[in-house]
Each structure stands twice: as structure tokens, then as C-alpha cells.
Design a protein around this motif. Structure first.
Motif, PDB file in Angstrom:
ATOM      1  N   ASP A  46       0.797  -1.224   0.000  1.00  0.00           N
ATOM      2  CA  ASP A  46       0.000   0.000   0.000  1.00  0.00           C
ATOM      3  C   ASP A  46       0.832   1.279   0.000  1.00  0.00           C
ATOM      4  OD1 ASP A  46      -2.276  -1.530   0.067  1.00  0.00           O
ATOM      5  OD2 ASP A  46      -2.513  -1.417   2.251  1.00  0.00           O
ATOM      6  N   ASN A  47       2.157   1.155   0.214  1.00  0.00           N
ATOM      7  CA  ASN A  47       2.985   2.355   0.382  1.00  0.00           C
ATOM      8  C   ASN A  47       4.299   2.240  -0.385  1.00  0.00           C
ATOM      9  OD1 ASN A  47       1.576   3.882   2.799  1.00  0.00           O
ATOM     10  ND2 ASN A  47       1.655   1.730   3.408  1.00  0.00           N
ATOM     11  N   GLU A  48       4.845   3.375  -0.713  1.00  0.00           N
ATOM     12  CA  GLU A  48       6.204   3.436  -1.248  1.00  0.00           C
ATOM     13  C   GLU A  48       7.143   3.631  -0.054  1.00  0.00           C
ATOM     14  OE1 GLU A  48       8.862   5.978  -4.476  1.00  0.00           O
ATOM     15  OE2 GLU A  48       6.666   6.128  -4.479  1.00  0.00           O
ATOM     16  N   VAL A  49       7.956   2.620   0.216  1.00  0.00           N
ATOM     17  CA  VAL A  49       8.754   2.575   1.444  1.00  0.00           C
ATOM     18  C   VAL A  49      10.233   2.737   1.109  1.00  0.00           C
ATOM     19  CG1 VAL A  49       9.373   1.165   3.449  1.00  0.00           C
ATOM     20  CG2 VAL A  49       7.047   1.052   2.510  1.00  0.00           C
ATOM     21  N   ASP A  50      10.916   3.574   1.880  1.00  0.00           N
ATOM     22  CA  ASP A  50      12.358   3.774   1.695  1.00  0.00           C
ATOM     23  C   ASP A  50      13.184   2.857   2.594  1.00  0.00           C
ATOM     24  OD1 ASP A  50      12.155   5.988  -0.165  1.00  0.00           O
ATOM     25  OD2 ASP A  50      11.514   7.202   1.539  1.00  0.00           O
ATOM     26  N   VAL A  51      12.735   2.677   3.835  1.00  0.00           N
ATOM     27  CA  VAL A  51      13.521   1.948   4.841  1.00  0.00           C
ATOM     28  C   VAL A  51      12.604   1.061   5.671  1.00  0.00           C
ATOM     29  CG1 VAL A  51      15.117   2.158   6.795  1.00  0.00           C
ATOM     30  CG2 VAL A  51      15.118   3.903   4.998  1.00  0.00           C
ATOM     31  N   ILE A  52      13.109  -0.140   6.001  1.00  0.00           N
ATOM     32  CA  ILE A  52      12.402  -1.034   6.916  1.00  0.00           C
ATOM     33  C   ILE A  52      13.323  -1.384   8.068  1.00  0.00           C
ATOM     34  CG2 ILE A  52      11.264  -3.265   7.203  1.00  0.00           C
ATOM     35  CD1 ILE A  52      10.696  -3.253   4.221  1.00  0.00           C
ATOM     36  N   PHE A  53      12.877  -1.165   9.283  1.00  0.00           N
ATOM     37  CA  PHE A  53      13.574  -1.650  10.473  1.00  0.00           C
ATOM     38  C   PHE A  53      12.970  -3.013  10.790  1.00  0.00           C
ATOM     39  CE2 PHE A  53      14.243   2.872  10.568  1.00  0.00           C
ATOM     40  CZ  PHE A  53      15.552   2.992  11.009  1.00  0.00           C
ATOM     41  N   LEU A  54      13.731  -4.076  10.586  1.00  0.00           N
ATOM     42  CA  LEU A  54      13.184  -5.431  10.558  1.00  0.00           C
ATOM     43  C   LEU A  54      13.801  -6.304  11.645  1.00  0.00           C
ATOM     44  CD1 LEU A  54      11.480  -7.600   9.127  1.00  0.00           C
ATOM     45  CD2 LEU A  54      13.406  -7.941   7.555  1.00  0.00           C
ATOM     46  N   ASP A  55      12.950  -6.753  12.558  1.00  0.00           N
ATOM     47  CA  ASP A  55      13.389  -7.713  13.572  1.00  0.00           C
ATOM     48  C   ASP A  55      13.604  -9.071  12.906  1.00  0.00           C
ATOM     49  OD1 ASP A  55      13.995  -8.804  16.042  1.00  0.00           O
ATOM     50  OD2 ASP A  55      11.902  -9.191  16.552  1.00  0.00           O
ATOM     51  N   ILE A  56      14.613  -9.804  13.331  1.00  0.00           N
ATOM     52  CA  ILE A  56      14.899 -11.110  12.737  1.00  0.00           C
ATOM     53  C   ILE A  56      14.104 -12.205  13.431  1.00  0.00           C
ATOM     54  CG2 ILE A  56      16.700 -12.869  12.474  1.00  0.00           C
ATOM     55  CD1 ILE A  56      18.654 -10.686  11.822  1.00  0.00           C
ATOM     56  N   GLN A  57      14.145 -12.232  14.748  1.00  0.00           N
ATOM     57  CA  GLN A  57      13.521 -13.314  15.504  1.00  0.00           C
ATOM     58  C   GLN A  57      12.077 -12.974  15.839  1.00  0.00           C
ATOM     59  OE1 GLN A  57      16.743 -13.333  18.474  1.00  0.00           O
ATOM     60  NE2 GLN A  57      17.047 -15.486  17.977  1.00  0.00           N
ATOM     61  N   MET A  58      11.159 -13.446  14.985  1.00  0.00           N
ATOM     62  CA  MET A  58       9.733 -13.262  15.224  1.00  0.00           C
ATOM     63  C   MET A  58       9.075 -14.643  15.226  1.00  0.00           C
ATOM     64  SD  MET A  58       8.854  -9.746  13.110  1.00  0.00           S
ATOM     65  CE  MET A  58       9.417 -10.352  11.510  1.00  0.00           C
ATOM     66  N   PRO A  59       8.036 -14.850  16.046  1.00  0.00           N
ATOM     67  CA  PRO A  59       7.539 -16.210  16.301  1.00  0.00           C
ATOM     68  C   PRO A  59       6.884 -16.906  15.121  1.00  0.00           C
ATOM     69  CG  PRO A  59       6.160 -14.560  17.384  1.00  0.00           C
ATOM     70  CD  PRO A  59       7.373 -13.846  16.881  1.00  0.00           C
ATOM     71  N   ILE A  60       6.113 -16.212  14.310  1.00  0.00           N
ATOM     72  CA  ILE A  60       5.379 -16.871  13.232  1.00  0.00           C
ATOM     73  C   ILE A  60       6.253 -17.016  11.984  1.00  0.00           C
ATOM     74  CG2 ILE A  60       3.378 -16.700  11.700  1.00  0.00           C
ATOM     75  CD1 ILE A  60       1.918 -15.257  13.951  1.00  0.00           C
ATOM     76  N   GLU A  61       6.952 -15.952  11.634  1.00  0.00           N
ATOM     77  CA  GLU A  61       7.758 -15.947  10.416  1.00  0.00           C
ATOM     78  C   GLU A  61       9.013 -15.120  10.663  1.00  0.00           C
ATOM     79  OE1 GLU A  61       6.537 -15.655   5.686  1.00  0.00           O
ATOM     80  OE2 GLU A  61       5.437 -14.510   7.173  1.00  0.00           O
ATOM     81  N   SER A  62      10.154 -15.679  10.409  1.00  0.00           N
ATOM     82  CA  SER A  62      11.409 -14.967  10.617  1.00  0.00           C
ATOM     83  C   SER A  62      11.492 -13.739   9.718  1.00  0.00           C
ATOM     84  CB  SER A  62      12.586 -15.901  10.316  1.00  0.00           C
ATOM     85  OG  SER A  62      13.786 -15.178  10.164  1.00  0.00           O
ATOM     86  N   GLY A  63      12.152 -12.710  10.227  1.00  0.00           N
ATOM     87  CA  GLY A  63      12.392 -11.535   9.405  1.00  0.00           C
ATOM     88  C   GLY A  63      13.225 -11.845   8.176  1.00  0.00           C
ATOM     89  N   LEU A  64      14.011 -12.916   8.231  1.00  0.00           N
ATOM     90  CA  LEU A  64      14.838 -13.287   7.079  1.00  0.00           C
ATOM     91  C   LEU A  64      13.987 -13.744   5.896  1.00  0.00           C
ATOM     92  CD1 LEU A  64      17.832 -15.142   8.762  1.00  0.00           C
ATOM     93  CD2 LEU A  64      17.722 -12.796   7.917  1.00  0.00           C
ATOM     94  N   VAL A  65      12.821 -14.328   6.167  1.00  0.00           N
ATOM     95  CA  VAL A  65      11.919 -14.732   5.085  1.00  0.00           C
ATOM     96  C   VAL A  65      11.448 -13.501   4.319  1.00  0.00           C
ATOM     97  CG1 VAL A  65       9.699 -15.822   4.548  1.00  0.00           C
ATOM     98  CG2 VAL A  65      11.196 -16.801   6.305  1.00  0.00           C
ATOM     99  N   LEU A  66      11.044 -12.475   5.049  1.00  0.00           N
ATOM    100  CA  LEU A  66      10.620 -11.229   4.419  1.00  0.00           C
ATOM    101  C   LEU A  66      11.787 -10.559   3.701  1.00  0.00           C
ATOM    102  CD1 LEU A  66       8.392  -9.135   3.926  1.00  0.00           C
ATOM    103  CD2 LEU A  66       9.047  -8.061   6.093  1.00  0.00           C
ATOM    104  N   ALA A  67      12.964 -10.571   4.320  1.00  0.00           N
ATOM    105  CA  ALA A  67      14.141  -9.964   3.698  1.00  0.00           C
ATOM    106  C   ALA A  67      14.468 -10.645   2.371  1.00  0.00           C
ATOM    107  CB  ALA A  67      15.338 -10.051   4.638  1.00  0.00           C
ATOM    108  N   ARG A  68      14.307 -11.971   2.317  1.00  0.00           N
ATOM    109  CA  ARG A  68      14.569 -12.709   1.070  1.00  0.00           C
ATOM    110  C   ARG A  68      13.614 -12.247  -0.027  1.00  0.00           C
ATOM    111  NH1 ARG A  68      14.932 -17.223   3.124  1.00  0.00           N
ATOM    112  NH2 ARG A  68      17.181 -17.498   2.994  1.00  0.00           N
TER     113      ARG A  68
END
Length: 253
Positions: A46-68
Motif C-alpha cells: 500500500d505504500n512506497e517505502v524507503d527503509v524497513i527496520f526489521l526484527d529477525i527473531q519473530m515467532p510466526i515468520e522470521s524476518g529473514l523470510v521477508l528480507a529474502r
């Protein structure tokens, strides 16, 4: 220049701490706080995003999955990984020129990240950043001990990919190393000890507290006037050798 950002973290206090810290930067616009990767995907759609502050260790889905997923975009938003990993485990971030914040959050470290992000956005380096991010997520954070193929070197607002196969030797320069290539030297922010742990031991050898050499570059070892040792490389460089590493060097020769 306005910087549009997301905070992605499953812990509400962590999101609040980061939001309050970034409130000191009036040009930064918070688009959404997300408690997981699914909410972040919706915000990205929904948005044009410049930066994401992304936690790695999250219970349902790792931040690394989103980063990939983000790394496959042609011009991905910049990611600042937020992690509770120990300092030793962030070697991969540094060797790939990716930014990270360790929990608990440090104001000084956040200010440094904000400055770096501004430089990257100003230089329009999203494609180079995307390549560095792909290197990181394709290798996987747990594979730091496997053979390193590229080092992504960040200077002011820019990222340059250096092939490890092109490195002739490495010299320490405080919290930096000098990557000695054919005809030029590249400065990279990582300590020699931490880089040594990432390099393939069958390709590189530590010969001094301040130097690592490519094994195939070893040419001649000699004693100099004061009883110390000097190694001449095939590229013509001369490197000091300490007693501590002398035995391993002689064995390699």
C-alpha cells in the motif's frame, strides 16, 4: 528529503522505543508499525517505502523470510536489521555491508544508521544494495562459516562488490581492514579477526597479528637484520611475519 519507513517487530515495547528514538528526526515519516511479516507485506503493498527496520527473531515468520522476498525487488527498500544476536553473529551483516541495530537500542548506533541511510538514498544505490542483500539472504545467516565469495564494501553512500578470489592479502587498519587487490587497496569496516573467521582457511593464512595472505601468493620467506621475518608475495608485496604464525607458514611452504 523525506524518508518513509516501516517498523517490523513482534514486540510492542521494541516498536515504541524505535518510534520514539526516530521522532528526533523530523524528515523521517513512519508509515506503519507491523507486528509481523504478514502485516509488513500489506504495508509494502500500500505504500512506497524507503527503509524497513526489521526484527529477525519473530515467532510466526522470521524476518529473514521477508528480507529474502524484498531482496528480489529491482529497487528494494533499505533494511536495517534489528536483532538480539551477539556481536559475533553479526559478522555476516558487516561483510555484506548491511546495517543492523543490536537490542537494546543505542542512540549513537541509531544515529549512525540514519546517517548511512541518508547517504545511500542520496546516491540512489538501491540496485547495488539489492545485490548485497541477495548475497546475504541467499547464503543464510547460519552459513557464515561456509566459503565466502564476495565482500560488499560500503563507502559514503555506495556499495562495491569485491570478489574474494581477487584479494591477494589483507592488512589490519584498526576497526577496518585494507583489502589488497591487483593495483589498488579497498578499505572495509570489519576487524581482521572477524574477517579471518569468514575466509576459507585453505585459501588464506594468518602470518601476523595485522596480516592475512592468500596461500597461492606465498613466494619467499627470509630473516631480516633484527632477527624478525619477512614474507615476499608473488605480487611483490612484503609482509611482516610474527613468531606466533611462523610454524604454520613454514608448513604451508
Amino acid at each position: 528529503m523525506s524518508v518513509r519507513y516501516l517498523i517490523v517487530d513482534d514486540e510492542a515495547p521494541s516498536r515504541a522505543n524505535l518510534r520514539l528514538a526516530l521522532a528526533a528526526h523530523p524528515d523521517w515519516l513512519l508509515l506503519a508499525e507491523c507486528d509481523g511479516a504478514a502485516a509488513a507485506r500489506a504495508a509494502l503493498a500500500d505504500n512506497e517505502v524507503d527503509v524497513i527496520f526489521l526484527d529477525i527473531q519473530m515467532p510466526i515468520e522470521s524476518g529473514l523470510v521477508l528480507a529474502r522476498e524484498i531482496s528480489r525487488l529491482r529497487t528494494p527498500p533499505l533494511i536495517v536489521f534489528v536483532t538480539a544476536y551477539s556481536e559475533h553473529a553479526v559478522d555476516a551483516f558487516e561483510v555484506h555491508a548491511l546495517d543492523y541495530l543490536l537490542k537494546p537500542l543505542s542512540d549513537a548506533r541509531l544515529a549512525q544508521a540514519v546517517e548511512r541511510i541518508g547517504a545511500m538514498l542520496g546516491q540512489r544505490q538501491r540496485e547495488a544494495y539489492g545485490a548485497a542483500l541477495r548475497d546475504y539472504v541467499d547464503a543464510g545467516i547460519t552459513q557464515a562459516a561456509q566459503r565466502l565469495e564476495r565482500i560488499n564494501v560500503r563507502s559514503v553512500g555506495r556499495i562495491e562488490q569485491i570478489r574474494v578470489d581477487d584479494i591477494l592479502w589483507v592488512e589490519s587498519a584498526g576497526n577496518y581492514v585494507e583489502l589488497q587487490l591487483d593495483g589498488r587497496t579497498v578499505l572495509h569496516r570489519i576487524t581482521l579477526n572477524r574477517l579471518e573467521a569468514l575466509l576459507e582457511p585453505s585459501d588464506f593464512l594468518r602470518v601476523h597479528r595485522s596480516a592475512i595472505v592468500r596461500r597461492s601468493q606465498i613466494a619467499r620467506l627470509e630473516t631480516i637484520g633484527d632477527g624478525s621475518y619477512r614474507l615476499t608475495l608473488r605480487c611483490g608485496a612484503e609482509v611482516a611475519v610474527s613468531e606466533r604464525y611462523l610454524g604454520a607458514l613454514k608448513a604451508a611452504m
